[in-house]
Write an enzyme that holds these catalytic residues in place. Structure first.
Site, PDB file in Angstrom:
ATOM      1  N   TRP A 127      69.973 -18.227 162.893  1.00  0.00           N
ATOM      2  CA  TRP A 127      70.219 -17.807 161.503  1.00  0.00           C
ATOM      3  C   TRP A 127      69.287 -18.618 160.603  1.00  0.00           C
ATOM      4  CZ3 TRP A 127      72.204 -14.650 157.983  1.00  0.00           C
ATOM      5  CH2 TRP A 127      72.732 -15.100 156.782  1.00  0.00           C
ATOM      6  N   GLY A 128      68.360 -17.940 159.939  1.00  0.00           N
ATOM      7  CA  GLY A 128      67.446 -18.617 159.012  1.00  0.00           C
ATOM      8  C   GLY A 128      68.144 -18.782 157.676  1.00  0.00           C
ATOM      9  N   SER A 129      69.009 -19.779 157.630  1.00  0.00           N
ATOM     10  CA  SER A 129      69.921 -19.989 156.500  1.00  0.00           C
ATOM     11  C   SER A 129      69.192 -20.364 155.208  1.00  0.00           C
ATOM     12  CB  SER A 129      70.872 -21.130 156.885  1.00  0.00           C
ATOM     13  OG  SER A 129      71.432 -21.730 155.751  1.00  0.00           O
ATOM     14  N   ASP A 181      70.329 -24.125 146.617  1.00  0.00           N
ATOM     15  CA  ASP A 181      70.323 -22.806 147.260  1.00  0.00           C
ATOM     16  C   ASP A 181      70.564 -21.764 146.165  1.00  0.00           C
ATOM     17  OD1 ASP A 181      70.458 -20.725 149.074  1.00  0.00           O
ATOM     18  OD2 ASP A 181      72.515 -21.178 149.710  1.00  0.00           O
ATOM     19  N   ASP A 218      68.272 -14.953 156.573  1.00  0.00           N
ATOM     20  CA  ASP A 218      69.122 -14.848 155.393  1.00  0.00           C
ATOM     21  C   ASP A 218      68.184 -14.610 154.206  1.00  0.00           C
ATOM     22  OD1 ASP A 218      70.750 -15.307 153.225  1.00  0.00           O
ATOM     23  OD2 ASP A 218      71.219 -17.392 153.748  1.00  0.00           O
ATOM     24  N   ARG A 250      75.804  -7.976 153.205  1.00  0.00           N
ATOM     25  CA  ARG A 250      76.877  -8.946 152.939  1.00  0.00           C
ATOM     26  C   ARG A 250      77.441  -8.710 151.546  1.00  0.00           C
ATOM     27  NH1 ARG A 250      75.178 -15.284 152.936  1.00  0.00           N
ATOM     28  NH2 ARG A 250      76.283 -15.998 151.092  1.00  0.00           N
ATOM     29  N   HIS A 279      81.988 -11.918 153.085  1.00  0.00           N
ATOM     30  CA  HIS A 279      81.978 -13.387 153.027  1.00  0.00           C
ATOM     31  C   HIS A 279      83.229 -13.848 152.278  1.00  0.00           C
ATOM     32  CE1 HIS A 279      80.353 -17.208 153.735  1.00  0.00           C
ATOM     33  NE2 HIS A 279      79.459 -17.316 152.776  1.00  0.00           N
TER      34      HIS A 279
END
Ligand code: SPV
Ligand code: MG
Length: 272
Positions: free
Chosen positions: A25-27, A39, A66, A139, A170
């Site tokens: 997962w490329g968070s 973020d 992501d 999402r 989520h």
């Protein structure tokens, strides 16, 4: 049931992809943290693309990036997602936050993108990630924003109809109750994703028996690293020597191996 684990650069992608997880997962949280930036759509797309490329090159499992809110509207999605695909990314996740997004666990409430406008980004993402082993995760932040399970289901249905391969409700509740309520009422065929950052007690088996197909441990790599550094390195100062920690940390030989010591020798031999 597939399991994804977070990474944020070449080094972490190489290590975590060798541990048995199905996906990296490329968070956005981890990549932002690696730059010590919030973020909140601060890290530029060029930087994200570079990180994606280096993670793909070093990961032994597919990379699911992501992509926050898609870096703009569906036109941005068109241009940017083509670059991610060229870099070898196999799957993308977009969320219905409005650009610039903020991390789901930041304080305060925010408006979400209108569902039909977000659906246009999914349609565009699917035009690009349409190969047999490629997929798009949609999402919704409806539960995060306290809009309720009904609104999350309404949005997820629109996103599934737009072609999403997975939908992710989520949640920031401390139990999985609301995401289980969501999956119980989910009538769609589209598969479901859970990110149990705030309800870590849930097991993969429980998620699976409640209708989830993919679980993402979204921030556990950067959290592991932070604690390991903070608990291990001060001991060098306390002891006045690194001897007590030498057996607990990776030997230099492992570091040389991971960075391609063999390749250097091979290239030298070729040109000799
Ligand atoms: C991320 O890992 O950047 C995510 C998941 O979007 S979370 O931070 O848990 O919201
Ligand atoms: Mg994110």
């Amino acid at each position: 049931m597939k399991t994804a684990i977070a990474a944020h650069n070449a080094f972490t992608a190489k290590i975590v992809s060798s541990l048995g997880f199905d996906l990296v997962w490329g968070s956005s949280l981890e990549i932002s943290t690696a730059y010590c930036l919030p973020d909140a759509s601060i890290v530029s797309f060029d930087s994200v693309l570079r990180v994606a490329k280096e993670m793909v090159e070093n990961s032994s499992v597919p990379v699911l990036m992501d992509c926050d809110s898609g870096y703009g509207n569906e036109v941005n999605v068109f241009y940017y997602f083509q670059e991610l695909k060229k870099a070898g990314v196999k799957a993308v996740c977009i969320e219905d936050n409005i650009f610039p997004k903020q991390n789901s666990f930041y304080e305060g409430t925010r408006l979400l993108e209108e569902a039909q406008a977000f659906a246009r980004k999914i349609v565009m993402a699917k035009r690009i990630f349409n190969g047999p082993d490629e997929f798009v995760v949609a999402r919704t932040e409806a539960l995060i924003q306290g809009m309720g399970v009904e609104e999350a289901l309404r949005r997820a249905t629109i996103y599934a109809d737009a072609g999403a391969d997975y939908v992710m409700p989520h949640s920031k509740q401390s139990t999985p109750d609301e995401i289980f309520e969501f999956s119980k009422l989910w009538k769609g065929k589209t598969k479901l994703v859970s990110v149990p950052s705030k309800y870590p007690q849930v097991t993969r088996a429980e998620l699976e028996s409640n209708g989830y197909d993919l679980v993402i441990y979204a921030n556990h790599t950067v959290r592991t690293i932070k604690r390991a550094l903070e608990t291990t390195l001060p001991r060098i100062l306390e002891a006045g020597t690194s001897a007590p920690i030498e057996k607990e940390i990776a030997p230099i030989s492992e570091i040389l191996a991971i960075t391609g010591e063999d390749k250097v020798k091979e290239l030298e031999a070729m040109s000799a």
